[in-house]
Design an enzyme around this catalytic site. Structure first.
Site, PDB file in Angstrom:
ATOM      1  N   ASN A  52       4.103   5.287 -17.085  1.00  0.00           N
ATOM      2  CA  ASN A  52       2.736   5.278 -17.987  1.00  0.00           C
ATOM      3  C   ASN A  52       2.223   4.334 -18.947  1.00  0.00           C
ATOM      4  O   ASN A  52       3.324   3.218 -19.621  1.00  0.00           O
ATOM      5  CB  ASN A  52       2.921   7.551 -18.487  1.00  0.00           C
TER       6      ASN A  52
ATOM      7  N   HIS B  23      -0.798   4.521 -21.985  1.00  0.00           N
ATOM      8  CA  HIS B  23      -1.229   5.074 -22.924  1.00  0.00           C
ATOM      9  C   HIS B  23      -2.086   4.349 -23.550  1.00  0.00           C
ATOM     10  O   HIS B  23      -1.742   2.805 -23.632  1.00  0.00           O
ATOM     11  CB  HIS B  23      -0.392   5.813 -23.152  1.00  0.00           C
TER      12      HIS B  23
ATOM     13  N   SER C  71      -0.037   1.097 -24.627  1.00  0.00           N
ATOM     14  CA  SER C  71       1.462   0.422 -24.588  1.00  0.00           C
ATOM     15  C   SER C  71       1.763   1.287 -22.643  1.00  0.00           C
ATOM     16  O   SER C  71       1.188   2.058 -22.835  1.00  0.00           O
ATOM     17  CB  SER C  71       1.543   1.647 -25.041  1.00  0.00           C
TER      18      SER C  71
ATOM     19  N   ASP D 184       4.043  10.928 -24.367  1.00  0.00           N
ATOM     20  CA  ASP D 184       3.540  10.107 -24.568  1.00  0.00           C
ATOM     21  C   ASP D 184       4.873   9.629 -25.788  1.00  0.00           C
ATOM     22  O   ASP D 184       4.070   8.609 -27.072  1.00  0.00           O
ATOM     23  CB  ASP D 184       2.145   9.837 -25.955  1.00  0.00           C
TER      24      ASP D 184
END
Length: 324
Positions: A116, A118, A145, A154
């Protein structure tokens, strides 16, 4: 996109999950078409059939899948998304503005293969409203990130970050726009490097090192230009061969019971197993650079090879501990 490792046989297949415009998906897609990139986008999927990013993917000739999450339980929707991703042949999943928290079962199925991006410099500002948080805190730097996805929001391993200066007159919108540019630069590069790791000699050696040194009283030395592992002041039980004598292979060398076992392994899987030059019939070479290494199997090989050279006092202690 610069080449970040040895050429692989084919690009890694990646599915991208989106919920909106899909700008990060587009960045990943266009980067995938540059020479030397190690992945390809095989599916763009969304929890919103109206997501504009789906139309872009379709125009670019990428398969799409959409299923509205409204009216569905999270487990049922996750299962349908998983089935679509799996049917596409994807080996990795990249979240790119996917605004739905994935459940534990989906995350577990794609453990280590789910990434992912972020919009903050993690571990700062998990969740939503990250730009507002950075501005309210008076930060001089913001950024983004790329991280692995875990059950904790996260909180997975951060694979890479890009910093963006916060300007005196920034608001959430202006800061978000610049961070988004950084995301588009960072995500393709990190994804490319991550899917290439199973082919990198340095990373493969590090995986062996961690496992070999976990064996009791083991140590690492270098011999004939190769990393090798043995009992402290004792015999060696493993080597890592990396392009040794120019063979272009990265392999683990461990002990076997003798020529019969060595021959049987090679006959059963000649692509993975081979007889290492100069080591004789009591050793087998196991290719690590085929992209599908079973690290639990490697754990077993290392433990077995260690046991063949370990002093009886060590093996007796381990056997006694195993009885309890």
């Amino acid at each position: 996109m610069p080449d970040e490792g040895p050429a692989r046989r084919r690009p890694a297949r990646v599915a991208v999950l989106i919920s909106g415009s899909g700008t990060n998906m587009a960045a990943l897609l266009y980067a995938s078409r540059l020479e030397g990139t190690a992945y390809e986008i095989v599916l763009v999927a969304s929890n919103d059939p109206r997501a504009p990013g789906l139309r872009l993917a379709q125009a670019e000739g990428v398969a799409t899948f959409a299923l509205d999450h409204r009216g569905m339980s999270r487990p049922d929707h996750d299962a349908a998304m998983h089935d679509a991703v799996e049917a596409s042949g994807a080996e990795y999943v990249a979240l790119a503005g996917y605004m739905r928290v994935l459940g534990s079962e989906f995350v577990a199925r794609w453990k280590g293969r789910l990434l992912n991006v972020h919009p903050s410099l993690l571990p700062k500002y998990r969740g939503l409203h990250t730009h507002r948080a950075a501005l309210e805190a008076g930060d001089t730097w913001a950024g983004c990130s790329v991280h692995l996805v875990t059950d904790e929001l996260d909180a997975g391993e951060v694979l890479g970050q890009a910093s963006v200066a916060v300007l005196p007159d920034d608001d959430e919108e202006t800061l978000a726009a610049r961070v988004r540019i950084a995301e588009h630069q960072l995500y393709p590069r990190i994804l490319n490097g991550y899917v290439s790791r199973p082919y990198h000699a340095e990373w493969l050696t590090a995986q062996v090192r961690e496992r070999a040194l976990a064996q009791p009283q083991s140590e690492e030395t270098v011999s004939h230009g190769m990393a090798c592992f043995g009992i402290v002041k004792g015999k060696r039980f493993a080597w890592v061969s990396s392009d040794h004598h120019g063979d272009g292979k990265t392999a683990l060398l461990v002990r076997v019971s003798g020529p019969d076992e060595q021959a049987q392994l090679i006959e059963n899987d000649p692509e993975r197993y081979y007889r290492p030059a100069y080591f004789g019939a009591d050793w087998i070479a196991i290719r690590l650079d085929l992209g599908d290494t079973d690290w639990e199997d490697i754990d077993g090989w290392l433990a077995r090879s260690w046991r063949t050279v370990a002093p009886r006092r060590l093996t007796s202690l381990i056997d006694a501990a195993d009885e309890f």
